[in-house]
Motif scaffolding. Sequence first.
Motif, PDB file in Angstrom:
ATOM      1  N   ASP A  42       0.850  -1.190   0.000  1.00  0.00           N
ATOM      2  CA  ASP A  42       0.000   0.000   0.000  1.00  0.00           C
ATOM      3  C   ASP A  42       0.885   1.240   0.000  1.00  0.00           C
ATOM      4  O   ASP A  42       1.583   1.528   0.981  1.00  0.00           O
ATOM      5  CB  ASP A  42      -0.915   0.020   1.227  1.00  0.00           C
ATOM      6  N   ALA A  43       0.874   1.974  -1.097  1.00  0.00           N
ATOM      7  CA  ALA A  43       1.686   3.190  -1.206  1.00  0.00           C
ATOM      8  C   ALA A  43       1.147   4.260  -0.269  1.00  0.00           C
ATOM      9  O   ALA A  43      -0.068   4.422  -0.099  1.00  0.00           O
ATOM     10  CB  ALA A  43       1.667   3.696  -2.642  1.00  0.00           C
ATOM     11  N   ALA A  44       2.051   4.976   0.378  1.00  0.00           N
ATOM     12  CA  ALA A  44       1.644   6.069   1.244  1.00  0.00           C
ATOM     13  C   ALA A  44       1.074   7.203   0.406  1.00  0.00           C
ATOM     14  O   ALA A  44       1.523   7.436  -0.717  1.00  0.00           O
ATOM     15  CB  ALA A  44       2.849   6.566   2.048  1.00  0.00           C
ATOM     16  N   PRO A  45       0.065   7.909   0.903  1.00  0.00           N
ATOM     17  CA  PRO A  45      -0.514   9.016   0.127  1.00  0.00           C
ATOM     18  C   PRO A  45       0.472  10.169   0.016  1.00  0.00           C
ATOM     19  O   PRO A  45       1.343  10.342   0.872  1.00  0.00           O
ATOM     20  CB  PRO A  45      -1.736   9.411   0.963  1.00  0.00           C
ATOM     21  N   PRO A  46       0.357  10.980  -1.030  1.00  0.00           N
ATOM     22  CA  PRO A  46       1.246  12.136  -1.162  1.00  0.00           C
ATOM     23  C   PRO A  46       1.083  13.088   0.022  1.00  0.00           C
ATOM     24  O   PRO A  46       0.006  13.202   0.613  1.00  0.00           O
ATOM     25  CB  PRO A  46       0.774  12.802  -2.460  1.00  0.00           C
ATOM     26  N   LEU A  47       2.168  13.751   0.378  1.00  0.00           N
ATOM     27  CA  LEU A  47       2.110  14.720   1.467  1.00  0.00           C
ATOM     28  C   LEU A  47       1.296  15.936   1.051  1.00  0.00           C
ATOM     29  O   LEU A  47       1.429  16.437  -0.069  1.00  0.00           O
ATOM     30  CB  LEU A  47       3.527  15.151   1.851  1.00  0.00           C
ATOM     31  N   ARG A  48       0.454  16.418   1.948  1.00  0.00           N
ATOM     32  CA  ARG A  48      -0.352  17.605   1.701  1.00  0.00           C
ATOM     33  C   ARG A  48       0.270  18.796   2.426  1.00  0.00           C
ATOM     34  O   ARG A  48       0.903  18.647   3.471  1.00  0.00           O
ATOM     35  CB  ARG A  48      -1.787  17.403   2.182  1.00  0.00           C
ATOM     36  N   THR A  49       0.064  19.976   1.883  1.00  0.00           N
ATOM     37  CA  THR A  49       0.615  21.185   2.491  1.00  0.00           C
ATOM     38  C   THR A  49      -0.145  21.524   3.767  1.00  0.00           C
ATOM     39  O   THR A  49      -1.377  21.549   3.785  1.00  0.00           O
ATOM     40  CB  THR A  49       0.525  22.366   1.513  1.00  0.00           C
ATOM     41  N   GLN A  50       0.593  21.774   4.833  1.00  0.00           N
ATOM     42  CA  GLN A  50       0.027  22.219   6.096  1.00  0.00           C
ATOM     43  C   GLN A  50       0.543  23.626   6.391  1.00  0.00           C
ATOM     44  O   GLN A  50       1.715  23.914   6.155  1.00  0.00           O
ATOM     45  CB  GLN A  50       0.449  21.299   7.242  1.00  0.00           C
ATOM     46  N   VAL A  51      -0.317  24.485   6.897  1.00  0.00           N
ATOM     47  CA  VAL A  51       0.079  25.861   7.195  1.00  0.00           C
ATOM     48  C   VAL A  51      -0.234  26.182   8.655  1.00  0.00           C
ATOM     49  O   VAL A  51      -1.390  26.127   9.076  1.00  0.00           O
ATOM     50  CB  VAL A  51      -0.647  26.877   6.287  1.00  0.00           C
TER      51      VAL A  51
END
Length: 361
Positions: A42-51
Amino acid sequence: MTEPGKSLCDGQARGRGSLDNAVGRFEPYARVRVDDGWGTEDAAPPLRTQVAHERPRSAITRNSSPDLSFDRSVNVYRGCEHGCIYCFARPGHAWLGLSPGLDFETRLVARPGIAEVLERELRRKSYRPATLAIGTYTDPYQPIEATHGLMREVLAVLRRFRHPVGIVTKGSLIERDIDILGEMAAEGLCAVGVSVTTLDRAVAREMEPRVPTPARRLQVIERLAAAGVPVRICASPLVPGLTDHELEAILEAGAGAGAVAASMIPLRLPREVAGLFAEWVAAAYPDRAGKVMRRVRDLHGGQDYDPAFGRRMTGQGTWAQLYRARFQTACTRLGLARKMPALRSDLFAVPLDTPDQPSLF
């Protein structure tokens, strides 16, 4: 066991610049990827931008570097979603307990209220105006500016005080503020540098994944120039063995778009950036990675980076001399100045009104 050569964030770095998220130099522990026997189906999901938000206690940062043409700057954001793999600002994220790798481009810090803090500092009786640099650390027109609008708030303050400002960006969002920039430029209060590192879309996509295309940045130069804003084309960083052959073409494209001046800085890789860049170039361009890194070391006295004042931003040796000669020859042929026209500081005036208490006169 640890898998040698495997990034901690394999599968999560899609659309980002860095391939890894190694901890900063101040952290006592390292993070490594281990095989627990379950495999990686199971591939890890892409990182999302956090602010995150930071309430700034000060706005103006001072420096006394002999390598810089300014002594003060403002940073409205920490980290940069543009994700340029070569960014010299990456090591600054280590001071936040974050990684100069993927954290730098995915865990950002916005500084709401910075315009109000800046106004307080400009109102101090001891303040003496000089050009304020913005975008010399992280880009004020990175994507999150579209929702946060902090740069426009800062510009509104500078316009009210008639304070000179020099901006450097790769972002097309600067076009939103042409109304303010054009008005300030008409009084000699504003100049902009637009960074174009390559004209090759494929190289740009690999090297600076969330930056507008080179053609779009040239269009930004055209629109700023049409509004009367003096623009400098920044061929920086010049990456040896990868983009250095484009130097003259970049300058010519900038001049054709309306730039009046130019600058060039060879690639520099301070602290953690050296390892991140070496890992990236080996993965993106394995056929020329060795050549690129050898040339980098030739420019910096046999090291990945030489931090000495007077050399860190120019390089040394034969290749540095060749770059300078090519740059000077091209600028002369194209009519590009080496320095932007001086901005005016004599118009600075503290307005009588404040945002909360407008003037009656």
